[in-house]
Design a protein around this motif. Structure first.
Motif, PDB file in Angstrom:
ATOM      1  N   LYS A 324       0.808  -1.224   0.000  1.00 37.93           N
ATOM      2  CA  LYS A 324       0.000   0.000   0.000  1.00 37.93           C
ATOM      3  C   LYS A 324       0.844   1.277   0.000  1.00 37.93           C
ATOM      4  N   ASN A 325       2.122   1.156  -0.345  1.00 35.83           N
ATOM      5  CA  ASN A 325       2.980   2.339  -0.222  1.00 35.83           C
ATOM      6  C   ASN A 325       3.056   3.169  -1.503  1.00 35.83           C
ATOM      7  N   ASN A 326       2.230   2.786  -2.509  1.00 33.94           N
ATOM      8  CA  ASN A 326       2.154   3.543  -3.775  1.00 33.94           C
ATOM      9  C   ASN A 326       3.509   3.708  -4.447  1.00 33.94           C
ATOM     10  N   GLN A 327       4.350   2.688  -4.300  1.00 28.64           N
ATOM     11  CA  GLN A 327       5.663   2.626  -4.948  1.00 28.64           C
ATOM     12  C   GLN A 327       6.570   3.788  -4.566  1.00 28.64           C
ATOM     13  N   ARG A 328       6.361   4.326  -3.376  1.00 31.26           N
ATOM     14  CA  ARG A 328       7.244   5.406  -2.920  1.00 31.26           C
ATOM     15  C   ARG A 328       8.570   4.870  -2.415  1.00 31.26           C
ATOM     16  N   TYR A 329       8.590   3.620  -1.986  1.00 36.69           N
ATOM     17  CA  TYR A 329       9.844   3.028  -1.530  1.00 36.69           C
ATOM     18  C   TYR A 329       9.888   1.551  -1.915  1.00 36.69           C
ATOM     19  N   GLU A 330      11.103   1.023  -2.006  1.00 43.08           N
ATOM     20  CA  GLU A 330      11.324  -0.393  -2.258  1.00 43.08           C
ATOM     21  C   GLU A 330      12.028  -0.998  -1.042  1.00 43.08           C
ATOM     22  N   ILE A 331      11.973  -2.314  -0.932  1.00 43.11           N
ATOM     23  CA  ILE A 331      12.627  -3.019   0.168  1.00 43.11           C
ATOM     24  C   ILE A 331      13.614  -4.026  -0.406  1.00 43.11           C
ATOM     25  N   LEU A 332      14.768  -4.127   0.223  1.00 35.02           N
ATOM     26  CA  LEU A 332      15.757  -5.135  -0.147  1.00 35.02           C
ATOM     27  C   LEU A 332      16.163  -5.875   1.124  1.00 35.02           C
ATOM     28  N   TRP A 333      15.936  -7.175   1.140  1.00 30.08           N
ATOM     29  CA  TRP A 333      16.256  -7.980   2.329  1.00 30.08           C
ATOM     30  C   TRP A 333      17.709  -8.403   2.303  1.00 30.08           C
ATOM     31  N   LEU A 334      18.431  -8.094   3.369  1.00 28.57           N
ATOM     32  CA  LEU A 334      19.831  -8.493   3.525  1.00 28.57           C
ATOM     33  C   LEU A 334      19.918  -9.440   4.723  1.00 28.57           C
ATOM     34  N   PRO A 335      19.738 -10.738   4.498  1.00 34.07           N
ATOM     35  CA  PRO A 335      19.745 -11.699   5.611  1.00 34.07           C
ATOM     36  C   PRO A 335      21.163 -12.021   6.068  1.00 34.07           C
ATOM     37  N   ILE A 336      21.353 -12.014   7.377  1.00 34.68           N
ATOM     38  CA  ILE A 336      22.644 -12.359   7.952  1.00 34.68           C
ATOM     39  C   ILE A 336      22.546 -13.796   8.452  1.00 34.68           C
ATOM     40  N   ALA A 337      23.176 -14.725   7.739  1.00 32.42           N
ATOM     41  CA  ALA A 337      23.025 -16.143   8.079  1.00 32.42           C
ATOM     42  C   ALA A 337      24.222 -16.929   7.575  1.00 32.42           C
ATOM     43  N   ASP A 338      24.366 -18.104   8.146  1.00 35.65           N
ATOM     44  CA  ASP A 338      25.411 -19.043   7.742  1.00 35.65           C
ATOM     45  C   ASP A 338      24.752 -20.175   6.973  1.00 35.65           C
ATOM     46  N   LEU A 339      24.956 -20.210   5.661  1.00 35.57           N
ATOM     47  CA  LEU A 339      24.282 -21.204   4.824  1.00 35.57           C
ATOM     48  C   LEU A 339      25.070 -22.497   4.684  1.00 35.57           C
ATOM     49  N   THR A 340      25.990 -22.755   5.603  1.00 32.31           N
ATOM     50  CA  THR A 340      26.758 -24.005   5.519  1.00 32.31           C
ATOM     51  C   THR A 340      25.936 -25.194   6.001  1.00 32.31           C
ATOM     52  N   THR A 341      24.797 -24.929   6.668  1.00 34.48           N
ATOM     53  CA  THR A 341      23.951 -26.029   7.151  1.00 34.48           C
ATOM     54  C   THR A 341      22.710 -26.141   6.278  1.00 34.48           C
ATOM     55  N   PRO A 342      22.215 -27.370   6.040  1.00 35.20           N
ATOM     56  CA  PRO A 342      21.002 -27.557   5.232  1.00 35.20           C
ATOM     57  C   PRO A 342      19.809 -26.816   5.811  1.00 35.20           C
ATOM     58  N   TYR A 343      19.717 -26.777   7.149  1.00 31.71           N
ATOM     59  CA  TYR A 343      18.579 -26.092   7.781  1.00 31.71           C
ATOM     60  C   TYR A 343      18.549 -24.623   7.379  1.00 31.71           C
ATOM     61  N   GLU A 344      19.708 -23.951   7.431  1.00 29.01           N
ATOM     62  CA  GLU A 344      19.762 -22.533   7.109  1.00 29.01           C
ATOM     63  C   GLU A 344      19.371 -22.286   5.657  1.00 29.01           C
ATOM     64  N   LYS A 345      19.811 -23.142   4.757  1.00 29.32           N
ATOM     65  CA  LYS A 345      19.471 -22.983   3.341  1.00 29.32           C
ATOM     66  C   LYS A 345      17.973 -23.103   3.128  1.00 29.32           C
ATOM     67  N   THR A 346      17.364 -24.105   3.746  1.00 33.57           N
ATOM     68  CA  THR A 346      15.919 -24.306   3.605  1.00 33.57           C
ATOM     69  C   THR A 346      15.155 -23.136   4.205  1.00 33.57           C
ATOM     70  N   LYS A 347      15.568 -22.698   5.391  1.00 37.93           N
ATOM     71  CA  LYS A 347      14.884 -21.588   6.062  1.00 37.93           C
ATOM     72  C   LYS A 347      14.969 -20.319   5.226  1.00 37.93           C
ATOM     73  N   PHE A 348      16.137 -20.040   4.669  1.00 37.97           N
ATOM     74  CA  PHE A 348      16.290 -18.854   3.829  1.00 37.97           C
ATOM     75  C   PHE A 348      15.347 -18.916   2.630  1.00 37.97           C
ATOM     76  N   SER A 349      15.292 -20.070   1.977  1.00 34.73           N
ATOM     77  CA  SER A 349      14.430 -20.221   0.800  1.00 34.73           C
ATOM     78  C   SER A 349      12.962 -20.014   1.162  1.00 34.73           C
ATOM     79  N   GLU A 350      12.538 -20.573   2.297  1.00 30.95           N
ATOM     80  CA  GLU A 350      11.142 -20.450   2.714  1.00 30.95           C
ATOM     81  C   GLU A 350      10.784 -19.001   3.021  1.00 30.95           C
ATOM     82  N   LEU A 351      11.669 -18.296   3.727  1.00 26.59           N
ATOM     83  CA  LEU A 351      11.392 -16.904   4.056  1.00 26.59           C
ATOM     84  C   LEU A 351      11.393 -16.034   2.805  1.00 26.59           C
TER      85      LEU A 351
END
Length: 645
Positions: A324-351
């Motif tokens: 509902k922001n009428n394209q006045r701003y954009e968002i870019l997600w910068l996740p801080i995570a360690d993707l060396t574990t399968p759990y982290e990779k799956t969680k990142f993909s789901e989010l």
């Protein structure tokens, strides 16, 4: 989660091994979807109108005549038998169902599995609904040993989630989407998620079947949690379906559209390591103009920075504002995570699937950037949103508190903008219901009654106090229009609705999260502005409420129209309502609240008790705070915890 849940989840590789990629059975499942809909929509109803079955009887009678449907029905019966006979190991049973459905597409597997679930739940509910009037049903129910007692609202939530996931999977099977080549980015992305989504839905179905097969009392929170899992999967599928539909409508234009969208992650990911983040101010936008697609050019951008524990509710509330922001701003997600574990990779993909905005692969975010945001932007664990204007200047190091409090009106997220809003709020009389509840939280009060209705918000988990308090409120408000509203214990916890009286309005979990987060944001803003609770009533009352909730004790707030609210702990609230004859004096509307306030002030002279406030770290430490009751400067402690309790 159900007690039967396996400790480990199958890998994507083992899930894919159950599928026959070269032998997919093509069947029109439209008639079957109508049967499922008939069962799930009417299963929780006390009575079903005759109109609900119009046209359904003829369709059911001819169902097996549809091409390939006889085999489909046989397979549904087969997996129904599997679910009812082998429930000790959820993981093994789920994999067995996938093997039995190997010749169907991933979307069709879900439709058939939910059909088997509908058959089981429909049979169970028929027995439950007729066991008091039909001797045969009562006898069969006795032999099967059902102890089915489930809150009707939780049941409806589960059945709706199941129907939604059937509809979205069936939508992927309709011919209109066949125009999209499988190599098209939108369809390719959806197809990559199908195996995981199918596994999750089948696993939930097996867990529910296991729960319903036992003699133990069903726990509503467990079923609610499983319904929530289905809703999360459905949410991701729905977003992917929307993209596929856009491509289907645009035909040959899909390639250019999707490649632009999909290049977003790759381009920005390459950008991150190349920029010296100590030179970020004023320079990052120039890099964006060269390497980032048009969607982020010349735009105000919020860098959403978090770990992988960011909640579904937080994403959903932010998504609503983003849309509902009428394209006045954009968002870019910068996740801080360690993707060396399968759990982290799956969680990142789901989010990532839940977000409509862009995201950077965590592996592309280098140590220099992580060090920078921790040192310069004070990121610790809780999500922050760093606001950059069109010139690349940081307007706010964490815009989330402003967003949670003022919504998109807070744009462009500057201190001046926030001061402007707070200057319009009276420090002495600004503690009003409208400050904590926005238009998204509907209290179901007719507009003409809002100025005179006595609204009581309360929280906590002490059920005996809640029962005693609400009963006293009903006695005290005789002749007064009133509304009881339960907002939980905090933004994560609260009592299920079936434990509360039907006339109590229970705020949904998403808006419960929003209520408590807004309250924290208000307090955070007031402290940063060096306000004191001696002169600022909003700060004082917010401190009290968070203190009551943080200590686990019950509390209540009383409001009428636009008058300032009265906030008190559970003991005082119960005392006020128990002694209503001492102060009510036949008053109604605003006069009723004023009489209550005067009695509260009178009783407060004889009581004292200081509080402890738990405030999450939202970037910078907010500052010095005084106790709202004794005015002494409060001590500050560091608290480290991994969960709410």
């Amino acid at each position: 989660m159900a007690a039967t849940t396996s400790n480990s989840q199958s890998s994507l590789h083992s899930i894919l091994q159950t599928h026959a990629f070269d032998q997919t059975r093509e069947v029109d499942l439209g008639p079957l979807v109508k049967v499922i809909e008939s069962i799930l929509q009417n299963a929780a109803a006390a009575s079903v109108s005759k109109g609900a079955y119009e046209g359904l009887s003829d369709m059911i009678g001819s169902l097996e005549n549809f091409d390939g449907m006889r085999q489909v029905l046989d397979d549904i019966r087969s997996i129904s038998c599997e679910m009812s006979c082998n429930l000790s190991d959820v993981e093994a049973t789920t994999m067995e169902l996938l093997k039995r459905l190997r010749n169907y597409s991933w979307n069709a597997k879900v439709v058939l599995a939910v059909a088997a679930f509908a058959s089981s739940i429909g049979e169970l509910l028929m027995l439950v609904n007729h066991r008091t009037t039909d001797p045969i049903a009562k006898s069969v129910d006795l032999l099967k040993g059902h102890s089915f007692k489930l809150d009707i609202n939780v049941l409806k939530q589960l059945l709706k989630a199941m129907m939604d996931v059937v509809n979205v999977n069936f939508a992927f099977l309709v011919p209109t989407l066949s125009k999209i080549p499988k190599e098209a980015p939108s369809m390719k992305d959806a197809m990559e998620y199908f195996p995981t989504a199918t596994y999750k839905i089948l696993s939930v179905i097996v867990q529910i079947a296991s729960i319903l097969s036992k003699r133990e009392q069903i726990i509503d929170s467990t079923i609610k949690s499983l319904a929530y899992e289905v809703s999360c999967v459905n949410y991701v599928l729905q977003k992917k379906l929307e993209r596929c539909k856009i491509d289907a409508e645009q035909g040959e234009k899909y390639h250019k559209h999707d490649e632009t969208e999909y290049q977003r992650d790759e381009d920005v990911s390459e950008l991150i390591p190349k920029i010296g983040f100590w030179e970020l101010f004023g320079k990052i936008k120039q890099h964006m103009k060269i390497q980032v697609p048009e969607k982020l050019r010349k735009k105000h951008v919020l860098f959403l920075i978090s770990d992988l524990d960011i909640s579904f509710e937080e994403i959903k509330v932010l998504d609503r504002l983003y849309q509902k922001n009428n394209q006045r701003y954009e968002i870019l997600w910068l996740p801080i995570a360690d993707l060396t574990t399968p759990y982290e990779k799956t969680k990142f993909s789901e989010l990532k699937q839940l977000m409509k905005w862009g995201a950077v692969e965590p592996s592309k975010i280098g140590p220099a950037f992580i060090e920078y945001i921790k040192k310069e932007w004070h990121f610790i664990k809780n999500p922050i949103a760093v606001s950059l204007n069109e010139e690349g200047e940081v307007t706010c190091r964490n815009a989330l508190p402003m967003l949670w409090t003022w919504g998109n009106l807070a744009f462009p997220f500057t201190d001046e903008k926030e001061h402007h809003f707070w200057n319009k709020i009276d420090e002495k009389n600004g503690w009003k219901l409208e400050l904590l509840l926005d238009e998204q939280i509907d209290l179901d009060i007719p507009p003409r009654m809002r100025s005179v209705t006595f609204v009581c918000l309360f929280g906590g988990e002490n059920i005996s106090w809640i029962q005693a308090f609400t009963e006293k409120v009903k006695n005290a408000t005789a002749g007064v229009s009133f509304k009881l509203v339960y907002v939980g214990k905090n933004k994560r916890e609260g009592l299920p609705s079936h434990l509360l009286s039907p006339d109590i309005h229970v705020i949904d979990s998403e808006f419960q999260w929003q209520f408590w987060t807004r309250l924290e944001s208000i307090l955070y803003a007031k402290i940063q502005q060096d306000k004191t609770n001696q002169t600022d009533r909003v700060l004082r009352e917010a401190l009290k409420l968070l203190g009551y909730a943080g200590s686990g004790e019950p509390w209540a707030m009383f409001s009428v129209g636009s008058a300032a609210m009265v906030t008190t702990n559970g003991e005082m609230a119960l005392n006020i309502m128990s002694n209503y004859k001492d102060w009510k004096n036949d008053t109604t509307g605003p006069l009723f609240l004023e009489a209550l306030r005067n009695y509260y002030m009178y009783k407060m002279q004889d009581t004292h008790g200081c509080i402890n406030v738990h405030l999450p770290v939202l970037g910078e430490f907010p500052g010095i705070v005084s106790c709202p009751k004794c005015s002494k400067e409060m001590e500050m402690y560091y608290t480290y915890r991994c969960c709410a309790e």
